[in-house]
Design an enzyme around this catalytic site. Structure first.
Site, PDB file in Angstrom:
ATOM      1  CD  GLU A  36      -2.840   1.292   2.389  1.00 35.55           C
ATOM      2  OE1 GLU A  36      -2.757   0.272   3.093  1.00 35.55           O
ATOM      3  OE2 GLU A  36      -3.581   2.333   2.364  1.00 35.55           O
ATOM      4  NE  ARG A 263       3.793  -8.034  10.512  1.00 30.46           N
ATOM      5  CZ  ARG A 263       3.045  -7.263   9.387  1.00 30.46           C
ATOM      6  NH1 ARG A 263       2.095  -7.764   8.767  1.00 30.46           N
ATOM      7  NH2 ARG A 263       3.497  -5.993   9.201  1.00 30.46           N
ATOM      8  CE  LYS A 273       2.960   0.091   5.156  1.00 24.29           C
ATOM      9  NZ  LYS A 273       2.599  -0.100   3.557  1.00 24.29           N
TER      10      LYS A 273
HETATM   11  P1  ATP Z   1       1.361  -1.607   7.969  1.00 21.40           P
HETATM   12  O1  ATP Z   1       0.270  -2.287   8.520  1.00 21.40           O
HETATM   13  O2  ATP Z   1       2.347  -1.289   8.715  1.00 21.40           O
HETATM   14  O3  ATP Z   1       0.676  -0.675   6.970  1.00 21.40           O
HETATM   15  P2  ATP Z   1       1.595  -3.618   6.084  1.00 21.40           P
HETATM   16  O4  ATP Z   1       1.683  -4.947   6.148  1.00 21.40           O
HETATM   17  O5  ATP Z   1      -0.143  -3.160   5.537  1.00 21.40           O
HETATM   18  O6  ATP Z   1       2.112  -2.739   6.671  1.00 21.40           O
HETATM   19  P3  ATP Z   1       1.758  -3.355   2.876  1.00 21.40           P
HETATM   20  O7  ATP Z   1       2.018  -2.364   2.271  1.00 21.40           O
HETATM   21  O8  ATP Z   1       0.215  -3.756   2.795  1.00 21.40           O
HETATM   22  O9  ATP Z   1       2.168  -3.199   4.598  1.00 21.40           O
HETATM   23  O10 ATP Z   1       2.556  -4.849   2.753  1.00 21.40           O
HETATM   24  C1  ATP Z   1       3.016  -5.267   1.736  1.00 21.40           C
HETATM   25  C2  ATP Z   1       3.384  -6.628   1.756  1.00 21.40           C
HETATM   26  O11 ATP Z   1       4.515  -6.680   2.517  1.00 21.40           O
HETATM   27  C3  ATP Z   1       2.150  -7.253   2.038  1.00 21.40           C
HETATM   28  O12 ATP Z   1       2.219  -8.693   1.407  1.00 21.40           O
HETATM   29  C4  ATP Z   1       2.754  -7.787   3.774  1.00 21.40           C
HETATM   30  O13 ATP Z   1       2.053  -8.913   4.033  1.00 21.40           O
HETATM   31  C5  ATP Z   1       4.388  -7.522   3.592  1.00 21.40           C
HETATM   32  N1  ATP Z   1       4.709  -7.289   4.785  1.00 21.40           N
HETATM   33  C6  ATP Z   1       4.703  -6.130   5.413  1.00 21.40           C
HETATM   34  N2  ATP Z   1       5.180  -6.157   6.782  1.00 21.40           N
HETATM   35  C7  ATP Z   1       5.876  -7.459   6.591  1.00 21.40           C
HETATM   36  C8  ATP Z   1       6.765  -7.734   7.746  1.00 21.40           C
HETATM   37  N3  ATP Z   1       7.062  -7.183   8.842  1.00 21.40           N
HETATM   38  N4  ATP Z   1       7.326  -8.865   7.512  1.00 21.40           N
HETATM   39  C9  ATP Z   1       7.008  -9.510   6.353  1.00 21.40           C
HETATM   40  N5  ATP Z   1       6.320  -9.089   5.288  1.00 21.40           N
HETATM   41  C10 ATP Z   1       5.816  -7.914   5.542  1.00 21.40           C
HETATM   42 MG    MG Z   2      -1.476  -3.545   4.346  1.00 19.21          MG
END
Ligand code: ATP
Ligand code: MG
Length: 558
Positions: A36, A263, A273
């Site tokens: 995102e 994760r 984020k």
């Molecule tokens: P936040 O909740 O902080 O906004 P997010 O998981 O929603 O983070 P995205 O931009 O949606 O962030 O993530 C893109 C991809 O990266 C998704 O497939 C997510 O599962 C993966 N991802 C995000 N954070 C992690 C992490 N800490 N370890 C492994 N994969 C991750």
């Molecule tokens: Mg997300």
């Protein structure tokens, strides 16, 4: 040999390999990385990137970059750009770039179809009431009083949701599934909500009703032809809904399948984020690329290499269990990578002058020194040597115990790194008693690289010729938080910031050759650690960031 290759695969690669061998979906492999664009990528995303791009690479498939841009209130092109830059820097190549927002019309049409099929309805209750009615995993939820609206009314209201006449939060579109399902995600999940006053970074004000993640993600995978939709474990419980939505529309046998891994969590940092944005907006760090941040751009500015990050990711591996990784593992990876990459140089953090009394006044010679004893191909470089040098203040002690092997009047012989053996004769102080000069004599027959250079003494010290000296700023970074898991604390995470996470040292001395170094060049400052040139550095005001210390001295300190 084959056995070995298999063992080194993670469990998702094993699944993909089996699918390919069995010819599932024609043996095709297509993945996507779906960030995102609401923040910068962090080291956790690097783990997902290595998986998504790695699987595609390994099995001759393609990985696309898809921006999951369904929430205009938080998204921005700044993030879209930085995400692309960071993925490229890590060394991965996507097939296509897609945006979930490109599918807004298609998704809309599917939503209307679901309404026409009697499987979706407009709910006018508030978010709080809807949440209350959800029930718990062991007790069924309560059906909304709007659940059985006539199809025509639902359709009219849905269109109204996108007209600008409906206020944010006044209505939502919900799938009509099962309010008593043991899977909470099946209890009439929200498909669309209204966002009127935030322009979308690509579609502007065209849309007022925006699809939710659960509705958009699986369909997007389906539209693109994704075979393996890999994400993190929190989505396990969403998977049945992912499949359900696709089943409502799919007109072929093809189905993308979702797989989940653990994760990445790391000690002494935050990776949400939302929290990182708070740190940036409140000025608690110097920006997304502050070298203390766990962001890819922060790590890059800190002096991490793509190889160090990728080695770390492959070392921690992929499992189905949540765990937190000690940050010292990440630090060990960069230390190991820089060992062969970084040229050794002398940097004097707390300088004092060393005067060699028996060295000719106006002479200057050029000495050759190895760039990196751990990497022969790094070659050698020349440094100047003359009567007056800078050494570390701590390498001299006026009244030293016998265990002190460095410079002390009447003490032992000491080798000046890559130069001569010297013997301390005394020091000069100012009227306040501060030591301003250390004096010594040298033995001209002990030059390194000559036969006399082989003579061994107890200790070697670093120096920089005053005639080639250059003052620089050095920034020493430490862990951003004082506690291992700032997110788990009852205290606000911002109160747990480490007050000593940045220490700036001005007036460090290096050889002036170093002032020409560019950002992302790496050095080992002997005895001090690995350093890189900061992006704000200029030849007039050079700045070096410490990437990591030479040893894990955090463990010792605590
Ligand atoms: P936040 O909740 O902080 O906004 P997010 O998981 O929603 O983070 P995205 O931009 O949606 O962030 O993530 C893109 C991809 O990266 C998704 O497939 C997510 O599962 C993966 N991802 C995000 N954070 C992690 C992490 N800490 N370890 C492994 N994969 C991750
Ligand atoms: Mg997300």
């Amino acid at each position: 040999m084959e056995e070995e290759v298999k063992k080194s695969q993670n469990f998702i690669e094993e699944i993909v390999e089996k699918d390919v061998q069995e010819g599932k979906l024609g043996g095709r492999v297509q993945t996507r990385f779906p960030p995102e664009p609401n923040g910068y990528l962090h080291i956790g995303h690097a783990k997902a990137i290595c998986m998504d791009f790695g699987v595609a690479e390994k099995f001759g498939g393609v990985c696309n970059l898809r921006f999951d841009d369904t929430n205009p209130t938080k998204e921005d092109v700044e993030y879209v750009d930085s995400i692309q830059e960071d993925i490229c820097w890590l060394g991965f190549k996507w097939g296509n770039i897609y945006y979930a927002s490109d599918y807004f019309q298609q998704l809309w049409d599917l939503a209307e179809k679901l309404i026409l099929d009697g499987k979706a309805y407009i709910d006018e209750q508030s978010a709080e009431v809807i949440a209350q009615q959800k029930g718990t995993p062991t007790t069924p939820g309560v059906e909304s009083p709007f659940r059985n609206r006539p199809v025509e009314e639902n359709l009219a209201l849905f269109r109204k949701m996108n007209s600008g006449e409906v206020k944010d939060g006044a209505m939502v579109l919900r799938a009509k599934i099962d309010m008593s399902s043991p899977n909470m995600h099946f209890r009439d999940p929200i498909m669309y909500r209204v966002i009127t006053d935030h322009p979308h970074h690509r579609t502007g004000y065209k849309w007022k009703a925006y699809p939710m993640y659960d509705f958009a993600h699986g369909q997007s995978d389906y539209f693109e032809g994704v075979t393996h939709s890999i994400c993190t474990l929190e989505f396990v419980v969403h998977r049945p809904l992912y499949d359900w939505f696709i089943d409502q529309f799919a007109d072929t046998d093809y189905r993308p399948r979702q797989y989940e891994f653990n994760r990445l969590n790391i000690t002494y940092t935050v990776m949400s984020k939302r929290k990182m944005l708070q740190l940036v907006q409140e000025g608690l760090v110097a920006g997304w690329d502050d070298p203390r941040m766990p962001t890819i751009c922060g790590l890059r500015r800190r002096g991490y290499t793509p190889e160090a990050i990728k080695n770390f990711i492959s070392r921690i591996g992929y499992t189905k269990y949540e765990a937190t990784i000690d940050v010292s593992m990440l630090e060990a990876s960069v230390r190991e990578d820089l060992k062969t990459r970084a040229n050794r140089v002398c940097a004097i953090f707390e300088p004092v002058k060393l005067v060699i009394d028996n060295y000719p006044d106006d002479a200057q010679e050029t000495l050759t020194t190895e760039n990196n004893p751990d990497n022969e191909s790094a070659g050698t470089r020349d440094v100047t040597f003359s009567k007056e040098l800078y050494i570390e203040r701590g390498d001299f002690m006026e009244d030293a115990p016998s265990s002190f092997f460095r410079l002390t009047p009447g003490g032992r012989e000491v080798r000046l790194k890559s130069a001569y053996i010297v013997k301390c004769t005394g020091c000069v102080k100012d009227s306040d008693g501060n030591i301003t000069e250390v004096h010594c004599t040298y033995d001209p027959d002990t030059k390194s690289g000559t036969e006399g250079g082989n003579r061994k003494v107890k200790s070697t010290i670093n120096w920089v010729d005053t005639k080639s000296a250059r003052e620089v700023e050095v920034r020493l970074y430490d862990r951003l938080f004082m506690v291992e898991n700032p997110s788990a604390s009852e205290q606000d995470f911002r109160e747990l910031l480490n007050p000593d996470s940045l220490k700036v040292i001005k007036g460090c001395i290096v050889d002036n050759q170093l002032a020409e170094a560019k950002p992302l060049e790496h050095f080992q400052f002997l005895k001090q650690g690995y350093f890189t040139v900061d992006k704000d550095s200029t030849p007039d005001k050079p700045i070096f960031n410490r990437t990591v210390s030479l040893k894990d001295n955090w463990a010792k300190k605590n």
